[in-house]
Design a protein around this motif. Structure first.
Motif, PDB file in Angstrom:
ATOM      1  N   MET A   1       0.846  -1.182   0.000  1.00 20.54           N
ATOM      2  CA  MET A   1       0.000   0.000   0.000  1.00 20.54           C
ATOM      3  C   MET A   1       0.888   1.239   0.000  1.00 20.54           C
ATOM      4  N   GLY A   2       0.481   2.268  -0.734  1.00 19.93           N
ATOM      5  CA  GLY A   2       1.248   3.501  -0.849  1.00 19.93           C
ATOM      6  C   GLY A   2       1.094   4.404   0.360  1.00 19.93           C
ATOM      7  N   GLU A   3       1.718   5.559   0.280  1.00 21.68           N
ATOM      8  CA  GLU A   3       1.649   6.518   1.374  1.00 21.68           C
ATOM      9  C   GLU A   3       0.329   7.281   1.354  1.00 21.68           C
ATOM     10  N   THR A   4      -0.123   7.690   2.520  1.00 24.14           N
ATOM     11  CA  THR A   4      -1.343   8.487   2.642  1.00 24.14           C
ATOM     12  C   THR A   4      -1.017   9.927   2.290  1.00 24.14           C
TER      13      THR A   4
END
Length: 53
Positions: free
Chosen positions: A1-4
């Motif tokens: 999952m990528g960064e927020t």
């Protein structure tokens, strides 16, 4: 999952849409507009400015 990139809350009161966008830094950006499409465009433009490709 990528960064927020941001946490976004959208609410409506009467004819006005309100956005509270919280960035990872803790900065809070508030926006309001009568048009749902325009408020989404404002969010996209703000995030694009902050996180260019």
């Amino acid at each position: 999952m990528g960064e927020t990139l941001a946490e976004i809350e959208i609410s409506k009161d009467g004819e006005i849409y309100y956005v509270k966008m919280t960035l990872p830094s803790g900065e809070v950006v508030n926006m309001e507009n009568e048009s749902f499409e325009e408020i989404l465009e404002q969010i996209a433009n703000d995030l694009e400015d902050r996180y260019p490709s």
